[in-house]
Design a protein around this motif. Structure first.
Motif, PDB file in Angstrom:
ATOM      1  N   TYR A 190     -31.174 -21.240   0.334  1.00 37.72           N
ATOM      2  CA  TYR A 190     -30.117 -21.865   0.939  1.00 37.72           C
ATOM      3  C   TYR A 190     -29.956 -23.328   2.286  1.00 37.72           C
ATOM      4  N   PHE A 191     -31.629 -23.234   2.853  1.00 37.77           N
ATOM      5  CA  PHE A 191     -31.555 -24.138   3.983  1.00 37.77           C
ATOM      6  C   PHE A 191     -32.216 -25.441   2.813  1.00 37.77           C
ATOM      7  N   LYS A 192     -32.354 -25.448   1.710  1.00 40.22           N
ATOM      8  CA  LYS A 192     -33.085 -26.244   0.428  1.00 40.22           C
ATOM      9  C   LYS A 192     -31.058 -26.663  -0.316  1.00 40.22           C
ATOM     10  N   LYS A 193     -30.389 -25.754   0.125  1.00 43.68           N
ATOM     11  CA  LYS A 193     -29.134 -26.337   0.042  1.00 43.68           C
ATOM     12  C   LYS A 193     -28.596 -26.856   0.798  1.00 43.68           C
ATOM     13  N   ILE A 194     -28.639 -27.252   1.862  1.00 46.13           N
ATOM     14  CA  ILE A 194     -28.191 -26.977   3.225  1.00 46.13           C
ATOM     15  C   ILE A 194     -28.716 -29.025   2.928  1.00 46.13           C
ATOM     16  N   MET A 195     -30.042 -29.328   3.168  1.00 45.88           N
ATOM     17  CA  MET A 195     -30.491 -30.670   3.208  1.00 45.88           C
ATOM     18  C   MET A 195     -30.148 -31.228   1.939  1.00 45.88           C
ATOM     19  N   VAL A 196     -29.817 -30.804   0.851  1.00 51.04           N
ATOM     20  CA  VAL A 196     -28.775 -30.978  -0.621  1.00 51.04           C
ATOM     21  C   VAL A 196     -28.015 -32.099  -0.188  1.00 51.04           C
TER      22      VAL A 196
END
Length: 128
Positions: A75-81
Protein backbone atom coordinates in the motif's frame (compact mmCIF):
# COMPACT_ATOMS: atom_id res chain seq x y z
CA UNK A 1 69.79 -10.26 -6.93
CA UNK A 2 67.49 -7.88 -8.83
CA UNK A 3 67.24 -5.64 -5.74
CA UNK A 4 70.99 -5.20 -5.56
CA UNK A 5 71.27 -4.15 -9.16
CA UNK A 6 68.36 -1.67 -8.98
CA UNK A 7 66.35 -3.62 -11.51
CA UNK A 8 62.61 -3.70 -10.79
CA UNK A 9 60.93 -7.01 -10.19
CA UNK A 10 58.98 -8.31 -13.13
CA UNK A 11 55.24 -8.04 -12.45
CA UNK A 12 53.15 -11.16 -12.58
CA UNK A 13 49.79 -11.36 -14.28
CA UNK A 14 48.09 -11.60 -10.87
CA UNK A 15 49.68 -8.28 -9.81
CA UNK A 16 48.35 -6.56 -12.92
CA UNK A 17 44.91 -8.14 -12.50
CA UNK A 18 44.73 -6.98 -8.87
CA UNK A 19 45.64 -3.46 -9.97
CA UNK A 20 42.90 -3.44 -12.63
CA UNK A 21 40.36 -4.93 -10.20
CA UNK A 22 41.16 -2.41 -7.48
CA UNK A 23 40.80 0.49 -9.90
CA UNK A 24 37.42 -0.81 -11.12
CA UNK A 25 36.18 -1.44 -7.56
CA UNK A 26 37.17 2.08 -6.52
CA UNK A 27 35.37 3.50 -9.55
CA UNK A 28 32.22 1.49 -8.76
CA UNK A 29 32.34 2.55 -5.11
CA UNK A 30 32.44 6.22 -6.11
CA UNK A 31 29.58 5.65 -8.56
CA UNK A 32 27.44 3.93 -5.89
CA UNK A 33 28.12 6.75 -3.46
CA UNK A 34 26.95 9.30 -6.06
CA UNK A 35 23.83 7.24 -6.78
CA UNK A 36 22.96 6.98 -3.06
CA UNK A 37 23.41 10.74 -2.62
CA UNK A 38 21.14 11.33 -5.61
CA UNK A 39 18.49 8.98 -4.19
CA UNK A 40 18.67 10.63 -0.76
CA UNK A 41 18.22 14.06 -2.32
CA UNK A 42 15.24 12.85 -4.37
CA UNK A 43 13.69 11.28 -1.26
CA UNK A 44 14.28 14.48 0.71
CA UNK A 45 12.27 16.40 -1.89
CA UNK A 46 9.51 13.81 -2.14
CA UNK A 47 8.98 13.13 1.59
CA UNK A 48 6.85 16.27 2.16
CA UNK A 49 4.60 15.26 -0.76
CA UNK A 50 4.18 11.81 0.77
CA UNK A 51 3.48 13.33 4.18
CA UNK A 52 0.78 15.59 2.75
CA UNK A 53 -0.98 12.53 1.37
CA UNK A 54 -0.56 10.57 4.60
CA UNK A 55 -1.98 13.51 6.55
CA UNK A 56 -5.34 12.75 4.95
CA UNK A 57 -5.08 9.11 6.08
CA UNK A 58 -4.13 10.21 9.61
CA UNK A 59 -7.17 12.51 9.80
CA UNK A 60 -9.50 9.73 8.64
CA UNK A 61 -8.01 7.38 11.23
CA UNK A 62 -8.31 9.99 13.99
CA UNK A 63 -11.98 10.59 13.10
CA UNK A 64 -12.54 6.86 13.63
CA UNK A 65 -11.11 7.22 17.15
CA UNK A 66 -7.72 5.66 16.45
CA UNK A 67 -4.42 7.22 17.49
CA UNK A 68 -2.45 5.36 14.83
CA UNK A 69 -2.41 4.49 11.14
CA UNK A 70 -0.87 1.33 9.70
CA UNK A 71 -0.16 0.16 6.15
CA UNK A 72 1.87 -2.58 4.53
CA UNK A 73 4.67 -1.99 2.03
CA UNK A 74 2.43 -2.77 -0.95
CA UNK A 75 0.00 0.00 0.00
CA UNK A 76 2.91 2.32 0.79
CA UNK A 77 4.27 1.74 -2.73
CA UNK A 78 0.82 2.32 -4.24
CA UNK A 79 0.63 5.68 -2.48
CA UNK A 80 4.04 6.55 -3.93
CA UNK A 81 2.91 5.59 -7.45
CA UNK A 82 -0.38 7.53 -7.11
CA UNK A 83 1.56 10.64 -6.14
CA UNK A 84 4.18 10.23 -8.86
CA UNK A 85 7.04 9.62 -6.42
CA UNK A 86 10.07 7.82 -7.78
CA UNK A 87 12.25 7.43 -4.69
CA UNK A 88 13.32 4.15 -3.24
CA UNK A 89 10.86 3.00 -0.56
CA UNK A 90 13.52 2.82 2.15
CA UNK A 91 15.02 6.22 1.36
CA UNK A 92 11.67 7.99 1.33
CA UNK A 93 10.69 6.32 4.61
CA UNK A 94 13.90 7.59 6.26
CA UNK A 95 13.11 11.13 5.14
CA UNK A 96 9.43 10.71 6.04
CA UNK A 97 10.49 9.80 9.58
CA UNK A 98 12.13 13.22 9.89
CA UNK A 99 9.01 15.02 8.65
CA UNK A 100 6.83 13.01 11.04
CA UNK A 101 9.14 13.74 13.96
CA UNK A 102 8.83 17.49 13.31
CA UNK A 103 5.05 17.02 13.43
CA UNK A 104 5.22 14.92 16.64
CA UNK A 105 4.10 11.75 14.90
CA UNK A 106 5.92 8.58 15.86
CA UNK A 107 6.94 5.98 13.29
CA UNK A 108 7.80 2.31 13.38
CA UNK A 109 8.56 -0.36 10.79
CA UNK A 110 7.81 -3.99 11.52
CA UNK A 111 9.62 -6.45 9.27
CA UNK A 112 8.39 -10.06 9.28
CA UNK A 113 10.22 -12.71 7.29
CA UNK A 114 7.71 -15.17 5.84
CA UNK A 115 10.48 -17.29 4.31
CA UNK A 116 13.92 -16.59 2.88
CA UNK A 117 12.52 -15.09 -0.31
CA UNK A 118 9.73 -12.89 1.10
CA UNK A 119 9.56 -10.29 3.82
CA UNK A 120 6.52 -8.35 4.93
CA UNK A 121 6.97 -4.73 5.98
CA UNK A 122 4.36 -2.87 7.99
CA UNK A 123 4.64 0.89 8.45
CA UNK A 124 3.10 2.28 11.62
CA UNK A 125 2.42 5.93 12.43
CA UNK A 126 1.10 7.00 15.83
CA UNK A 127 0.36 10.28 17.58
CA UNK A 128 -0.73 9.37 21.13
Amino acid sequence: MWLKLGISKQKSLADELRKITKAKQTEEKVEKKKEKAKMRELAKNEAPIMFNYLKQEFIISAKKGRDYWICNSDYFKKIMVRNGLHSDEDYIYKELEKVCKRNKIGTYVDITYIDLSYKLKTYEFYWN
